[in-house]
Write a protein that holds these residues in place. Sequence first.
Motif, mmCIF file in Angstrom:
data_model
loop_
_atom_site.group_PDB
_atom_site.id
_atom_site.type_symbol
_atom_site.label_atom_id
_atom_site.label_comp_id
_atom_site.label_asym_id
_atom_site.label_seq_id
_atom_site.Cartn_x
_atom_site.Cartn_y
_atom_site.Cartn_z
ATOM 1 N N ASN A 4 0.971 -1.895 -0.106
ATOM 2 C CA ASN A 4 0.560 -0.334 -0.097
ATOM 3 C C ASN A 4 0.754 1.455 0.054
ATOM 4 O OD1 ASN A 4 -2.744 -1.132 -0.152
ATOM 5 N ND2 ASN A 4 -2.338 -1.667 2.449
ATOM 6 N N PHE A 5 1.603 0.776 -1.092
ATOM 7 C CA PHE A 5 2.779 2.129 -0.868
ATOM 8 C C PHE A 5 3.506 2.481 -2.403
ATOM 9 C CE2 PHE A 5 4.549 -1.088 1.699
ATOM 10 C CZ PHE A 5 6.172 -1.408 0.218
ATOM 11 N N ASN A 6 3.800 3.640 -2.642
ATOM 12 C CA ASN A 6 4.512 3.552 -3.963
ATOM 13 C C ASN A 6 6.421 3.090 -3.649
ATOM 14 O OD1 ASN A 6 2.887 4.923 -5.592
ATOM 15 N ND2 ASN A 6 3.236 6.872 -4.276
ATOM 16 N N PRO A 7 6.673 2.720 -4.778
ATOM 17 C CA PRO A 7 7.641 1.919 -4.531
ATOM 18 C C PRO A 7 9.238 3.194 -3.939
ATOM 19 C CG PRO A 7 7.154 1.913 -6.615
ATOM 20 C CD PRO A 7 6.085 2.480 -6.208
ATOM 21 N N VAL A 8 9.107 3.726 -4.458
ATOM 22 C CA VAL A 8 10.179 4.624 -4.519
ATOM 23 C C VAL A 8 10.236 5.556 -3.309
ATOM 24 C CG1 VAL A 8 11.955 6.344 -4.578
ATOM 25 C CG2 VAL A 8 11.041 4.783 -5.790
ATOM 26 N N GLY A 9 11.194 5.398 -1.398
ATOM 27 C CA GLY A 9 10.445 6.244 -0.423
ATOM 28 C C GLY A 9 11.520 6.914 -0.299
ATOM 29 N N VAL A 55 1.704 14.472 1.074
ATOM 30 C CA VAL A 55 0.711 13.991 -0.332
ATOM 31 C C VAL A 55 1.792 13.207 -0.963
ATOM 32 C CG1 VAL A 55 0.427 16.876 -0.186
ATOM 33 C CG2 VAL A 55 2.368 16.230 -0.878
ATOM 34 N N PRO A 56 0.966 12.463 -1.744
ATOM 35 C CA PRO A 56 2.164 11.601 -2.434
ATOM 36 C C PRO A 56 3.477 12.197 -3.400
ATOM 37 C CG PRO A 56 0.131 11.914 -3.590
ATOM 38 C CD PRO A 56 0.636 13.126 -2.598
ATOM 39 N N GLY A 57 4.495 11.119 -3.239
ATOM 40 C CA GLY A 57 5.293 11.102 -3.697
ATOM 41 C C GLY A 57 6.750 10.720 -2.819
ATOM 42 N N CYS A 58 7.773 10.920 -2.620
ATOM 43 C CA CYS A 58 8.599 10.685 -1.657
ATOM 44 C C CYS A 58 10.222 12.051 -1.442
ATOM 45 C CB CYS A 58 9.873 9.489 -1.963
ATOM 46 S SG CYS A 58 10.766 9.791 -3.684
ATOM 47 N N ALA A 59 10.902 11.982 -0.830
ATOM 48 C CA ALA A 59 11.777 12.892 -0.250
ATOM 49 C C ALA A 59 12.769 12.589 -1.228
ATOM 50 C CB ALA A 59 11.668 13.476 1.393
ATOM 51 N N GLY A 60 14.329 13.690 -1.203
ATOM 52 C CA GLY A 60 15.222 13.165 -1.288
ATOM 53 C C GLY A 60 16.455 14.851 -0.875
ATOM 54 N N ALA A 61 17.364 13.973 -1.212
ATOM 55 C CA ALA A 61 18.727 15.370 -1.107
ATOM 56 C C ALA A 61 19.642 15.273 -1.873
ATOM 57 C CB ALA A 61 19.243 14.909 0.060
ATOM 58 N N THR A 75 21.259 5.266 -12.123
ATOM 59 C CA THR A 75 20.083 5.125 -11.589
ATOM 60 C C THR A 75 18.701 7.230 -12.204
ATOM 61 O OG1 THR A 75 19.723 4.596 -10.249
ATOM 62 C CG2 THR A 75 18.326 5.255 -10.157
ATOM 63 N N MET A 76 17.832 6.954 -13.018
ATOM 64 C CA MET A 76 16.960 8.237 -13.413
ATOM 65 C C MET A 76 16.172 8.751 -12.188
ATOM 66 S SD MET A 76 17.050 10.163 -15.820
ATOM 67 C CE MET A 76 17.554 9.111 -17.118
ATOM 68 N N VAL A 77 16.441 9.375 -12.051
ATOM 69 C CA VAL A 77 15.260 10.145 -10.982
ATOM 70 C C VAL A 77 14.187 11.578 -11.576
ATOM 71 C CG1 VAL A 77 14.401 11.836 -8.829
ATOM 72 C CG2 VAL A 77 16.091 9.898 -9.444
ATOM 73 N N TYR A 78 13.051 10.846 -11.164
ATOM 74 C CA TYR A 78 11.668 12.006 -12.509
ATOM 75 C C TYR A 78 11.193 12.446 -11.284
ATOM 76 C CZ TYR A 78 12.647 9.320 -16.657
ATOM 77 O OH TYR A 78 12.646 9.446 -17.937
ATOM 78 N N PHE A 79 12.046 13.938 -11.132
ATOM 79 C CA PHE A 79 10.700 15.216 -10.353
ATOM 80 C C PHE A 79 9.049 15.700 -11.418
ATOM 81 C CE2 PHE A 79 15.075 15.289 -9.643
ATOM 82 C CZ PHE A 79 15.420 15.974 -8.460
ATOM 83 N N THR A 80 8.374 15.646 -10.666
ATOM 84 C CA THR A 80 7.272 15.558 -11.186
ATOM 85 C C THR A 80 6.799 17.188 -10.884
ATOM 86 O OG1 THR A 80 6.227 14.440 -9.528
ATOM 87 C CG2 THR A 80 4.411 15.924 -10.437
#
Length: 128
Positions: A4-9, A55-61, A75-80
């Motif tokens: 019940n979660f998106n795969p990237v955290g 809200v949906p989506g993941c955080a990062g740094a 790895t490719m990270v896509y920003f919304t």
Amino acid sequence: MSQNFNPVGWFELYVDDMARARKFYETVFQRPLADLPAASSGDTQMALFAMDMSVPGCAGALVKSPRNKPGNGGTMVYFTCLDCAVEAARAAAAGGTVCQPRVSIGEYGFIAIVQDTEGNAIGLHSRQ
């Protein structure tokens, strides 16, 4: 494990020059990054992308560390984005390179790919 979660955290983008990278990302996305002193220690520096845990989506740094180096081909990270063409233009103006201009991916919207000032390729995704 629950599904019940998106795969990237979480994500990390490795940088050589924190000030330069921070300026690039703050310019492209027009949002400030915050120092992450709890995770920054010794020879590691981190700057956190703004996050809202409700809200949906993941955080990062952004991470500057002698153990990890930036570069293209990982790895490719896509920003919304609202319109990925806008952020792609900002990326070019901020010293990055547009590798793939805005292109349709059918019913899933549009993407563009840019290279940041550190050599990392990142994706931009928008529904329009």
